[in-house]
Structure formats: structure tokens, C-alpha cells
Design an enzyme around this catalytic site. Structure first.
Site, PDB file in Angstrom:
ATOM      1  N   GLU A  41      36.644  44.063  19.998  1.00 43.14           N
ATOM      2  CA  GLU A  41      38.011  43.721  20.398  1.00 43.14           C
ATOM      3  C   GLU A  41      38.705  42.844  19.354  1.00 43.14           C
ATOM      4  O   GLU A  41      39.876  43.015  19.082  1.00 43.14           O
ATOM      5  CB  GLU A  41      38.016  43.012  21.761  1.00 43.14           C
ATOM      6  CG  GLU A  41      37.775  43.962  22.928  1.00 43.14           C
ATOM      7  CD  GLU A  41      38.862  45.021  23.060  1.00 43.14           C
ATOM      8  OE1 GLU A  41      40.002  44.766  22.650  1.00 43.14           O
ATOM      9  OE2 GLU A  41      38.562  46.116  23.571  1.00 43.14           O
ATOM     10  N   TYR A 124      44.139  37.934  26.025  1.00 40.50           N
ATOM     11  CA  TYR A 124      43.835  39.352  25.818  1.00 40.50           C
ATOM     12  C   TYR A 124      42.325  39.580  25.674  1.00 40.50           C
ATOM     13  O   TYR A 124      41.746  40.441  26.344  1.00 40.50           O
ATOM     14  CB  TYR A 124      44.562  39.899  24.566  1.00 40.50           C
ATOM     15  CG  TYR A 124      44.048  41.257  24.208  1.00 40.50           C
ATOM     16  CD1 TYR A 124      44.483  42.384  24.907  1.00 40.50           C
ATOM     17  CD2 TYR A 124      43.069  41.421  23.225  1.00 40.50           C
ATOM     18  CE1 TYR A 124      43.958  43.639  24.636  1.00 40.50           C
ATOM     19  CE2 TYR A 124      42.543  42.674  22.949  1.00 40.50           C
ATOM     20  CZ  TYR A 124      42.994  43.775  23.650  1.00 40.50           C
ATOM     21  OH  TYR A 124      42.461  45.003  23.393  1.00 40.50           O
ATOM     22  N   ASP A 142      47.621  44.732  25.367  1.00 36.44           N
ATOM     23  CA  ASP A 142      47.896  44.729  23.924  1.00 36.44           C
ATOM     24  C   ASP A 142      49.236  45.428  23.672  1.00 36.44           C
ATOM     25  O   ASP A 142      49.969  45.761  24.636  1.00 36.44           O
ATOM     26  CB  ASP A 142      46.746  45.406  23.165  1.00 36.44           C
ATOM     27  CG  ASP A 142      46.667  46.911  23.432  1.00 36.44           C
ATOM     28  OD1 ASP A 142      47.403  47.407  24.322  1.00 36.44           O
ATOM     29  OD2 ASP A 142      45.886  47.590  22.745  1.00 36.44           O
TER      30      ASP A 142
END
Ligand code: SF4
Length: 392
Positions: A41, A124, A142
Site C-alpha cells: 500500500e 488511508y 484513494d
């Protein structure tokens, strides 16, 4: 925010069905354990999926678990990240690995708040690791998801505003299915990456949630997301110097005397990474000749190189470059590499205005030192010169 007659919860099931049949096979999806999800990520925040795949594979091979990352020297971690940019994120990854080893016994915590409290893990990343690795019903929003939701709802708010992001995140949060939160979040991101495309027309004809899409109903898909004005980037002019040490015998079979490199000092942009010595502003060939000679270097040749540019989020480097071959006996001693601790701590060899630097062997640079992408075009010129003896 506008809505159609369908309720937004109705998008969940067709979206998941579409994801089940269309999700790309990606290395970090094969075994979504927390460490792999976290690393992937953060990498995905740097660049495109295709570019991340080799970085991720290389990383997992070298540092297969949190313990190996926590114990790895900074130089090795930097080298694995070389070219991905945003090195402060990398430093946070390293810091977090050490904290997790000490505080959580080597496993990332399965709590959104605790994940969120770790260095470099924002809303996030906590959402993606939490939902994908731990099945927590939390969103990860995102740029892809923001685009999809603004189109679904025809939301005209400025996508760059924090209040818009908060509002859209809440919109997603309300419909996350408790049984498949990670798949839902990935499905939203995948839809944005594969169908609800950012430039040009989205592929609405194959979109599983088109029945709910307000932008499509109004034929205004390309009007979303609405973007406010971007802040103007500051332009910094630089003169990059590729200095190659020829030693007394000249260049034979490579660079006998090494490459001049310096470590960027902390804190600041690209701190801790290696770079070619460089000066502020654009300098003429004659100025560079004088600077090198007055710094005590015996110049064998000097060639002007092509301009190069590198764009960071808030700064743009407008670079010119020179390649100089200099005679240097000191260089010859260090040529077969060895950036020892003593060398790394050595004081400036040449006075102002040439910055401090060390002579480093090519093998060491290629194998162990991280050179930021900003210098890659000059690195290519240097490699070409070493191999072919010409700069173009
Ligand atoms: Fe995007 Fe079109 Fe799907 Fe709407 S219908 S979400 S614009 S791809």
C-alpha cells in the site's frame, strides 16, 4: 450531494460480483497478510501498479517479514526503495517496523486506531491494512475511489479540499459490508483504476454500478472530479557535476578513480540519499572550470551535458550538467570501492563552493547506495561515458 432513486447500498453486491470476476492478479493479493499489505500500500502511493510489482517482489525477497525489515541497515532499505521517491515515507516504514517489534511483538496491530498511531500510517493506510488484512469495516479512500464517488454522486465540491475528502469518506464508510470490507475497498479502487478512468471517457458501458451513477445519468462523467487550482511549483535551478577520477593513469577499463558522490544532509528533501555534487543556479562552462581548478582538482576534460528536469510535488529542479574527468591520486586509492566509515565521515576535501564529496566505486553505487530518480538521467550519461568514452 445528489442521489438517484436507488439507495447507495445497492451498489455493494454488483460491485463485489464484478470484482470477483475481474480483479487483477497481483503479488500482494496472493497472500494478503498485514506486512505485505502494508508495504504494497505504501509503494502504491508512490507509483503505478505495474511499476510497483518488481519493487514489491524485490523487497519481499530481501526483507520477507517485519523482523528482517526492523533489523536491516538503513542503506539497504534505501537501496530497495531507490527510484520510488518520497523517502520520508520509507524512513517511517523503517521506524514503524522497529516500533512494532518492540511494542507489538512483531505483528502489526489489528486496530484502526493503533495502526493510525504508527509513523507514516495515515487514515488511508490504516484503512487499507485494517480492511484487507484484518477485515475491519473501515474505508480506504484513494484518488481512484474519490473519482468514482464524485461521479456516482455528481459531487461538485473541490476534490482537493479536506472537507470534500472527509465527506466522500463518510459516504463510503456507510456502505462497507461487514463480511467483505477489504474486497469492497479493493473493488472500489479497482473500478477506478480499470473502468472509471481518470483521463478521457470512463468505460460506463461495462461499469457494474452505472445504474446508480448520477454523472452518467447527466452525461457529465468527464466533469468530475472538480479540481481547484493547483499551487504553483517553485523552480530551483541547479548545476550537476559528474566528476570521475581518472587516477594518474587515466581512465582505463572503467573509472579507475571513482565517482564523486555526496550524501544529502538531514533534514530536508531526499535527505540521507546520495547525489552527484551540485551547485545552486546555472553555471557556465568557464565558471565550472574555475570552480574545479580552484578546488584543487586537476582537470583532464570537461563536457557540458543536456538539460534535465525533475518534478517533485512542490518543487521543480531545472538542471544543467557537466561531466569532468579529473586526475586524483586519492581517488585511485578508493577506486575499488570502499566507502568506509572513515570515508563517510571525512571532512570536505575541497573548499567552497564545491560541496563535500567522497570518491565511490561504481559497483558500490550500483549495489548499495540509493541515488534519487532526480539524478537518473545524469547517471545514464555517466554510465554511457564509462562504457563508451563519450557523453552522447
Ligand atoms: Fe464511472 Fe461511468 Fe461507472 Fe459512473 S457509470 S461510476 S462514470 S464508469
Amino acid at each position: 450531494m445528489k442521489a438517484l432513486s436507488s439507495t447507495k447500498a445497492e451498489i455493494v453486491s454488483p460491485l463485489l460480483q464484478w470484482y470477483d470476476s475481474n480483479a487483477r492478479t497481483l503479488p500482494w493479493r496472493e497472500n494478503p497478510e498485514p506486512y505485505a499489505v502494508w508495504i504494497s500500500e505504501i509503494m502504491l502511493q508512490q507509483t503505478r501498479v505495474e511499476a510497483v510489482i518488481p519493487y514489491f517482489s524485490r523487497w519481499m525477497k530481501a526483507l520477507p517479514d517485519l523482523g528482517s525489515l526492523a533489523n536491516a541497515p538503513e542503506e539497504e532499505v534505501m537501496k530497495l526503495w531507490e527510484g520510488l521517491g518520497y523517502y520520508s515515507r520509507l524512513r517511517n516504514i523503517h521506524k514503524t517496523a522497529k516500533i512494532v517489534m518492540e511494542k507489538y511483538g512483531g505483528s502489526l496491530p489489528a486496530s484502526f486506531e493503533e495502526l493510525r498511531s504508527l509513523p507514516g500510517i495515515g487514515e488511508y493506510t490504516a484503512g487499507s491494512v485494517g480492511s484487507i488484512a484484518f477485515q475491519l469495516p473501515v474505508p480506504c479512500v484513494d484518488g481512484n475511489v474519490l473519482r468514482v464517488v464524485t461521479r456516482l454522486t455528481a459531487d461538485e465540491s473541490d476534490i482537493g479540499a479536506a472537507s470534500t475528502k472527509k465527506q466522500l469518506t463518510e459516504w463510503v464508510w456507510e456502505i462497507i459490508p461487514k463480511d467483505r470490507p477489504g474486497d469492497f475497498n479493493q473493488a472500489m479502487m479497482e473500478l477506478g483504476a480499470m473502468v472509471c478512468l481518470p483521463n478521457g471517457l470512463p468505460k460506463c458501458e461495462i461499469c457494474p454500478v452505472s445504474f446508480f451513477c448520477e454523472a452518467r445519468a447527466q452525461s457529465r462523467m468527464t466533469e468530475f472530479p472538480v479540481k481547484g487550482e493547483k499551487p504553483v511549483r517553485r523552480i530551483e535551478k541547479k548545476t550537476v557535476l559528474i566528476l570521475l577520477g581518472s587516477a594518474a593513469s587515466g581512465i582505463t577499463g572503467g573509472i579507475a578513480g571513482g565517482i564523486a558522490l555526496r550524501k544529502r544532509t538531514e533534514p530536508g528533501l531526499l535527505s540521507g540519499l546520495w547525489e552527484f555534487p551540485n551547485l545552486s543556479g546555472h553555471h557556465s562552462e568557464e565558471e565550472i572550470r574555475q570552480i574545479l581548478v580552484s578546488s584543487g582538482l586537476k582537470l583532464s576534460s570537461l563536457a557540458k551535458l543536456k538539460k534535465a528536469k525533475h518534478i517533485f510535488s512542490h518543487i521543480e529542479w531545472d538542471m544543467i550538467g557537466y561531466l569532468a574527468v579529473v586526475e586524483n591520486d586519492t581517488a585511485a586509492e578508493a577506486a575499488d570501492d570502499t566507502l568506509t566509515e572513515a570515508a563517510a565521515e571525512a571532512p570536505a576535501q575541497y573548499g567552497s563552493p564545491l560541496p563535500d564529496f567522497h570518491w565511490v566505486g561504481l559497483e558500490r553505487l550500483d549495489g548499495q547506495l540509493a541515488l534519487p530518480a532526480a539524478f537518473k538521467s545524469y547517471y545514464q550519461v555517466m554510465k554511457h561515458f564509462i562504457e563508451e568514452g563519450v557523453t552522447e
